[in-house]
Design a protein around this motif. Structure first.
Motif, PDB file in Angstrom:
ATOM      1  N   ARG A  73     -16.569  51.846  47.368  1.00  0.00           N
ATOM      2  CA  ARG A  73     -16.939  51.201  46.105  1.00  0.00           C
ATOM      3  C   ARG A  73     -16.483  52.010  44.892  1.00  0.00           C
ATOM      4  NH1 ARG A  73     -23.062  50.022  47.661  1.00  0.00           N
ATOM      5  NH2 ARG A  73     -22.684  48.425  49.218  1.00  0.00           N
ATOM      6  N   GLY A  74     -15.967  51.300  43.905  1.00  0.00           N
ATOM      7  CA  GLY A  74     -15.572  51.959  42.658  1.00  0.00           C
ATOM      8  C   GLY A  74     -14.209  52.623  42.713  1.00  0.00           C
ATOM      9  N   ARG A  75     -13.551  52.551  43.870  1.00  0.00           N
ATOM     10  CA  ARG A  75     -12.263  53.234  43.986  1.00  0.00           C
ATOM     11  C   ARG A  75     -11.102  52.261  43.764  1.00  0.00           C
ATOM     12  NH1 ARG A  75     -12.800  58.285  46.023  1.00  0.00           N
ATOM     13  NH2 ARG A  75     -10.562  58.372  46.386  1.00  0.00           N
ATOM     14  N   ASP A  76      -9.929  52.830  43.435  1.00  0.00           N
ATOM     15  CA  ASP A  76      -8.701  52.036  43.463  1.00  0.00           C
ATOM     16  C   ASP A  76      -8.268  51.949  44.920  1.00  0.00           C
ATOM     17  OD1 ASP A  76      -8.626  51.829  40.749  1.00  0.00           O
ATOM     18  OD2 ASP A  76      -7.238  53.507  40.451  1.00  0.00           O
ATOM     19  N   LEU A  77      -7.768  50.807  45.321  1.00  0.00           N
ATOM     20  CA  LEU A  77      -7.372  50.658  46.722  1.00  0.00           C
ATOM     21  C   LEU A  77      -5.921  50.199  46.828  1.00  0.00           C
ATOM     22  CD1 LEU A  77     -10.489  48.758  48.154  1.00  0.00           C
ATOM     23  CD2 LEU A  77     -10.056  51.205  48.252  1.00  0.00           C
ATOM     24  N   ILE A  78      -5.193  50.852  47.748  1.00  0.00           N
ATOM     25  CA  ILE A  78      -3.851  50.370  48.071  1.00  0.00           C
ATOM     26  C   ILE A  78      -3.882  49.991  49.551  1.00  0.00           C
ATOM     27  CG2 ILE A  78      -1.404  50.941  48.250  1.00  0.00           C
ATOM     28  CD1 ILE A  78      -1.784  53.043  46.133  1.00  0.00           C
ATOM     29  N   ILE A  79      -3.657  48.734  49.829  1.00  0.00           N
ATOM     30  CA  ILE A  79      -3.732  48.264  51.208  1.00  0.00           C
ATOM     31  C   ILE A  79      -2.327  47.902  51.658  1.00  0.00           C
ATOM     32  CG2 ILE A  79      -4.716  46.481  52.709  1.00  0.00           C
ATOM     33  CD1 ILE A  79      -7.008  46.398  50.467  1.00  0.00           C
ATOM     34  N   VAL A  80      -1.850  48.588  52.685  1.00  0.00           N
ATOM     35  CA  VAL A  80      -0.471  48.366  53.123  1.00  0.00           C
ATOM     36  C   VAL A  80      -0.461  47.895  54.570  1.00  0.00           C
ATOM     37  CG1 VAL A  80       1.837  49.369  53.269  1.00  0.00           C
ATOM     38  CG2 VAL A  80       0.165  50.368  51.710  1.00  0.00           C
ATOM     39  N   SER A  81       0.144  46.752  54.814  1.00  0.00           N
ATOM     40  CA  SER A  81       0.232  46.312  56.200  1.00  0.00           C
ATOM     41  C   SER A  81       1.652  45.870  56.511  1.00  0.00           C
ATOM     42  CB  SER A  81      -0.752  45.170  56.463  1.00  0.00           C
ATOM     43  OG  SER A  81      -0.401  44.040  55.718  1.00  0.00           O
ATOM     44  N   GLY A  82       1.976  45.952  57.786  1.00  0.00           N
ATOM     45  CA  GLY A  82       3.288  45.504  58.240  1.00  0.00           C
ATOM     46  C   GLY A  82       3.118  44.749  59.537  1.00  0.00           C
ATOM     47  N   GLY A  83       3.796  43.642  59.689  1.00  0.00           N
ATOM     48  CA  GLY A  83       3.744  42.872  60.935  1.00  0.00           C
ATOM     49  C   GLY A  83       2.330  42.522  61.323  1.00  0.00           C
ATOM     50  N   LEU A  84       1.970  42.859  62.580  1.00  0.00           N
ATOM     51  CA  LEU A  84       0.639  42.540  63.092  1.00  0.00           C
ATOM     52  C   LEU A  84      -0.468  43.319  62.398  1.00  0.00           C
ATOM     53  CD1 LEU A  84       0.856  42.269  66.988  1.00  0.00           C
ATOM     54  CD2 LEU A  84      -0.025  40.569  65.414  1.00  0.00           C
ATOM     55  N   GLY A  85      -0.096  44.355  61.657  1.00  0.00           N
ATOM     56  CA  GLY A  85      -1.084  45.155  60.944  1.00  0.00           C
ATOM     57  C   GLY A  85      -1.891  44.317  59.952  1.00  0.00           C
ATOM     58  N   ALA A  86      -1.349  43.167  59.608  1.00  0.00           N
ATOM     59  CA  ALA A  86      -2.054  42.285  58.669  1.00  0.00           C
ATOM     60  C   ALA A  86      -3.348  41.754  59.284  1.00  0.00           C
ATOM     61  CB  ALA A  86      -1.144  41.123  58.271  1.00  0.00           C
ATOM     62  N   VAL A  87      -3.417  41.749  60.619  1.00  0.00           N
ATOM     63  CA  VAL A  87      -4.590  41.157  61.276  1.00  0.00           C
ATOM     64  C   VAL A  87      -5.883  41.904  60.936  1.00  0.00           C
ATOM     65  CG1 VAL A  87      -5.653  40.659  63.500  1.00  0.00           C
ATOM     66  CG2 VAL A  87      -3.270  40.037  63.090  1.00  0.00           C
ATOM     67  N   PRO A  88      -5.998  43.204  61.240  1.00  0.00           N
ATOM     68  CA  PRO A  88      -7.244  43.892  60.879  1.00  0.00           C
ATOM     69  C   PRO A  88      -7.428  44.040  59.373  1.00  0.00           C
ATOM     70  CG  PRO A  88      -5.687  45.441  61.849  1.00  0.00           C
ATOM     71  CD  PRO A  88      -5.102  44.075  62.019  1.00  0.00           C
ATOM     72  N   LEU A  89      -6.319  44.153  58.638  1.00  0.00           N
ATOM     73  CA  LEU A  89      -6.467  44.371  57.202  1.00  0.00           C
ATOM     74  C   LEU A  89      -6.863  43.094  56.457  1.00  0.00           C
ATOM     75  CD1 LEU A  89      -3.853  47.077  56.270  1.00  0.00           C
ATOM     76  CD2 LEU A  89      -6.125  47.266  57.248  1.00  0.00           C
ATOM     77  N   ARG A  90      -6.610  41.944  57.050  1.00  0.00           N
ATOM     78  CA  ARG A  90      -7.078  40.693  56.449  1.00  0.00           C
ATOM     79  C   ARG A  90      -8.599  40.736  56.319  1.00  0.00           C
ATOM     80  NH1 ARG A  90      -8.877  35.780  58.800  1.00  0.00           N
ATOM     81  NH2 ARG A  90      -8.531  33.939  57.502  1.00  0.00           N
ATOM     82  N   SER A  91      -9.235  41.376  57.312  1.00  0.00           N
ATOM     83  CA  SER A  91     -10.680  41.541  57.270  1.00  0.00           C
ATOM     84  C   SER A  91     -11.098  42.332  56.026  1.00  0.00           C
ATOM     85  CB  SER A  91     -11.120  42.262  58.550  1.00  0.00           C
ATOM     86  OG  SER A  91     -12.481  42.533  58.539  1.00  0.00           O
ATOM     87  N   VAL A  92     -10.371  43.408  55.755  1.00  0.00           N
ATOM     88  CA  VAL A  92     -10.654  44.239  54.582  1.00  0.00           C
ATOM     89  C   VAL A  92     -10.432  43.433  53.302  1.00  0.00           C
ATOM     90  CG1 VAL A  92      -9.912  46.300  53.318  1.00  0.00           C
ATOM     91  CG2 VAL A  92      -9.979  46.334  55.822  1.00  0.00           C
ATOM     92  N   ARG A 144     -17.952  45.621  61.147  1.00  0.00           N
ATOM     93  CA  ARG A 144     -17.305  46.107  59.935  1.00  0.00           C
ATOM     94  C   ARG A 144     -15.814  45.821  60.050  1.00  0.00           C
ATOM     95  NH1 ARG A 144     -17.925  51.900  59.946  1.00  0.00           N
ATOM     96  NH2 ARG A 144     -19.117  51.779  61.858  1.00  0.00           N
ATOM     97  N   PRO A 145     -15.127  45.632  58.924  1.00  0.00           N
ATOM     98  CA  PRO A 145     -13.676  45.479  59.017  1.00  0.00           C
ATOM     99  C   PRO A 145     -13.088  46.672  59.775  1.00  0.00           C
ATOM    100  CG  PRO A 145     -14.401  44.990  56.787  1.00  0.00           C
ATOM    101  CD  PRO A 145     -15.596  45.513  57.527  1.00  0.00           C
ATOM    102  N   GLY A 146     -12.090  46.422  60.608  1.00  0.00           N
ATOM    103  CA  GLY A 146     -11.463  47.503  61.357  1.00  0.00           C
ATOM    104  C   GLY A 146     -11.985  47.633  62.772  1.00  0.00           C
ATOM    105  N   GLN A 147     -13.111  46.992  63.055  1.00  0.00           N
ATOM    106  CA  GLN A 147     -13.632  47.066  64.426  1.00  0.00           C
ATOM    107  C   GLN A 147     -12.904  46.064  65.319  1.00  0.00           C
ATOM    108  OE1 GLN A 147     -18.072  46.875  63.722  1.00  0.00           O
ATOM    109  NE2 GLN A 147     -17.923  48.634  65.070  1.00  0.00           N
ATOM    110  N   PHE A 148     -13.119  46.193  66.634  1.00  0.00           N
ATOM    111  CA  PHE A 148     -12.432  45.295  67.547  1.00  0.00           C
ATOM    112  C   PHE A 148     -13.378  44.756  68.609  1.00  0.00           C
ATOM    113  CE2 PHE A 148     -11.933  49.605  69.102  1.00  0.00           C
ATOM    114  CZ  PHE A 148     -12.246  49.500  70.446  1.00  0.00           C
ATOM    115  N   VAL A 149     -12.916  43.731  69.276  1.00  0.00           N
ATOM    116  CA  VAL A 149     -13.708  43.034  70.284  1.00  0.00           C
ATOM    117  C   VAL A 149     -12.885  42.996  71.569  1.00  0.00           C
ATOM    118  CG1 VAL A 149     -14.504  40.707  70.886  1.00  0.00           C
ATOM    119  CG2 VAL A 149     -15.052  41.657  68.645  1.00  0.00           C
TER     120      VAL A 149
END
Lengths: 343, 286
Positions: free
Chosen positions: B117-136, B49-54
């Motif tokens: 599902r069905g919700r409004d989403l605000i996705i905020v990332s900064g710096g490296l935070g873009a890495v996991p959120l790109r998955s989302v 799932r988005p947000g998981q790690f390896v």
């Protein structure tokens, strides 16, 4: 079982695997391999390191690798028997079992645990034992056999199938029927032992709340200033299990091992991530983690704190930071600021 | 090796060899890695799932955790964005296309995309935070019809520090997701988008969203959380609808080694995704 038969009983147990038991070394006790019955000394309060060393050794390898390929290193299959384990340490093993054999099983722990036979032994408290406060002075399970030493005889409890197997084999050393007087003697001993505890943590049952109320207290700062960040508390604590993983390459640069070793949250860099961001850069924050995790957060997770009252931190912390001094200081702090502890 | 199976099954430290399919520079010190498990069935079964790690393993160097940057909606490969900051990443950066690396996982509790599902989403990332959120983000792009309004705010120090710049500019042009890119400082003088902190972009969203029906997802450097959360709370977004993913030191990924404990929680099991409601009282959090 009468006391004369005890050496023979130990001999029988020794045939089951590598035997370890409490041995006196320079005024201190330690679980060592037993070659001869005479080495055993059951008249002790606490060993330096708890029997956790048999299931989560201080250092062991988990992976061996060569230039092209790797193999997982699992512990040997050889059964190990540890004798003379006190109730507090058995409780500690139960706590470790819950962590390592819960939802996610740790393969290294599981293998060692499977091959470990635990033979408990009764004990008498000294001024550092606080197991009565923590409710771990008695044990009903978590061992294979448990010996209670009375004046002329031992009472033997069987706690597992493995233990039962040994008891059946030792049939001719054991008496089948326990007389009414013997039970009476045990009850008397039990009462006498209970009255021997001189140290307690009066606030123990409120500790989780006390810690919560005192999260920002100066007390932590004061202890943090004293703390040497030496990690002794984690090394000797029977329930401290945090580990670090490190790879080592041999001199030929072609083979190496991955090692797992005991770590301590009081050591620097414990919470440091790549890029040198340290979530707990000061001793106060790390010490707070140690005590809140042990005495408060464990309750939320497993229903009980992970202190078993063995007294090792009391005996070994070089600057007197231990479960008693910490909980008393926090307790006093609460009493000063809030009128909640009139009882 | 799958998250969907019973937890009992992720009981070993056995790794899977994965081939590096592609490597590309994202910034001066950050690289994109595209991997595929060599074992075909493993590759097929690798569900996450988005947000998981390896956890990557390099014998002789050690192990390290990395967030998945690809979306489970696109099968057959997994992607990572990795910054060179330590000894492990230094060794990792020496690997080339076609080399093999051992991986285990996925670990952690990721985002429950179905629940959003069905919700409004605000996705905020900064710096490296873009890495996991790109998955989302990619997940949402692939299943856009399942979500209501979606805003993506991404901040970087300067244009050359923005990860996945190419991807995000393309995302902005596609307009499937309302994308806002910002740099703290524009040293090139040619940055066509916002200049300033991402936090400054949040108040403008107030009129566009239905607060009660909005979920915010945050990931960035520790300092960013405090300010972003403040702004989101001003928009009346419920505390349990502010999701954040945290970084901690980890060794095992299985709740045993203790390093990732925050309060009574292990980041590797109950995290890395937490709701602000759950962790608001944990003081050492950020």
């Amino acid at each position: 079982m009468s006391k004369e038969k005890f050496p023979e009983f130990v001999e029988l147990i020794k045939s089951k695997g590598k035997l370890f038991g409490p041995v006196k070394q320079k005024e201190k006790y330690s679980f060592e391999e037993i070659k001869d019955f005479s080495e055993l000394d059951f008249d002790y309060q606490r060993t330096i390191i708890s029997p956790k060393k048999f299931i989560t050794p201080a250092k062991y390898s988990t992976l061996r690798f060569v230039k092209f390929g790797q193999t997982e290193v699992l512990p040997d299959d050889e059964p190990q028997i540890v004798m003379g384990v006190h109730p507090c340490d058995i409780h500690a093993i139960k706590i470790l079992d819950r962590l390592f054999l819960g939802n996610i099983k740790d393969p290294y722990y599981a293998k060692r645990r499977e091959n470990l036979i635990i033979i408990g032994h009764s004990c008498l408290p000294d001024d550092k034992c606080v197991c009565q406060s923590t409710g771990t002075d008695m044990v009903e399970d978590g061992f294979d056999l448990f010996l209670t030493e009375l004046d002329d005889f031992y009472l033997l409890w069987v706690g597992s199938d493995k233990g039962l197997g040994i008891a059946i084999e030792a049939e001719n050393l054991l008496e089948e029927n326990v007389s009414e007087e013997e039970i009476q003697e045990y009850v008397r001993w039990q009462q006498e032992r209970s009255s021997m505890f001189t140290t307690s943590i009066p606030s123990y049952k409120y500790l989780a709340d006390i810690i919560h109320l005192n999260y920002d207290s100066d007390v932590w700062e004061q202890f943090g200033e004293k703390c040497l960040s030496c990690g002794t508390c984690s090394l000797v604590c029977p329930t401290c299990n945090c580990f670090h993983v490190d790879d080592k390459i041999m001199m030929n640069a072609e083979e190496g091992i991955r090692e797992r070793m005991l770590d301590s949250c009081t050591l620097p860099y414990y919470s440091m991530v790549a890029g040198n961001h340290d979530f707990r850069p000061d001793r106060t924050a790390r010490l707070k983690l140690y005590y809140t995790h042990k005495l408060k957060e464990y309750i939320g997770r497993w229903g009980q704190p992970s202190c078993v009252g063995c007294g090792r931190c009391i005996a070994y912390c070089p600057v007197d930071i231990n479960v008693i001094t910490v909980s008393n200081a926090l307790f006093e702090e609460v009493c000063e600021t809030q009128e909640v502890c009139d009882q | 090796m799958t998250a969907s199976k019973d937890k009992e099954e992720i009981s070993t430290y056995k790794t899977q060899p994965a081939e590096i399919l592609a490597i590309r520079d994202l910034t001066d010190d950050t690289r994109y890695f595209k991997l595929r498990c060599k074992d075909i069935t493993m590759n097929k079964d690798f569900q996450y799932r988005p947000g998981q790690f390896v956890i990557f393993s390099l014998p002789g160097v050690g192990e390290a955790t990395f967030s998945l940057s690809s979306t489970p909606t696109r099968r057959d490969f997994i992607e990572f964005g990795i910054r060179k900051v330590g000894s492990f990443t230094e060794a990792l950066f020496k690997l080339k296309k076609g080399d093999t690396i051992d991986i285990r996982g996925p670990y952690g509790d990721g985002f429950e995309m179905e629940d959003l599902r069905g919700r409004d989403l605000i996705i905020v990332s900064g710096g490296l935070g873009a890495v996991p959120l790109r998955s989302v983000l990619l997940y949402i792009e692939d299943r856009r019809e399942e979500y209501n309004k979606v805003f993506f705010l991404n901040g970087a120090r300067s244009p050359k520090d923005m990860l996945y710049k190419r991807d995000f500019i393309a995302m902005n042009q596609r307009q499937i997701i309302d994308t806002h890119l910002a740099v703290d400082e524009d040293d090139t003088g040619e940055w066509p988008y916002n200049v300033g902190f991402v936090t400054q972009l949040i108040p403008k969203l107030g009129e566009l969203i239905d607060s009660e029906n909005t979920t915010a997802i945050i990931c960035g450097p520790p300092i960013m959380y405090k300010f972003v959360i403040q702004e989101l709370l001003k928009l009346n977004i419920p505390k349990d609808q502010i999701l954040m993913t945290l970084e901690r030191r980890m060794k095992c990924g299985q709740g045993h080694c203790g390093h990732c404990a925050v309060g009574g929680r292990y980041t590797c099991l109950e995290g890395p995704v937490f709701t602000y409601y759950d962790v608001q009282h944990i003081k050492e959090l950020i």
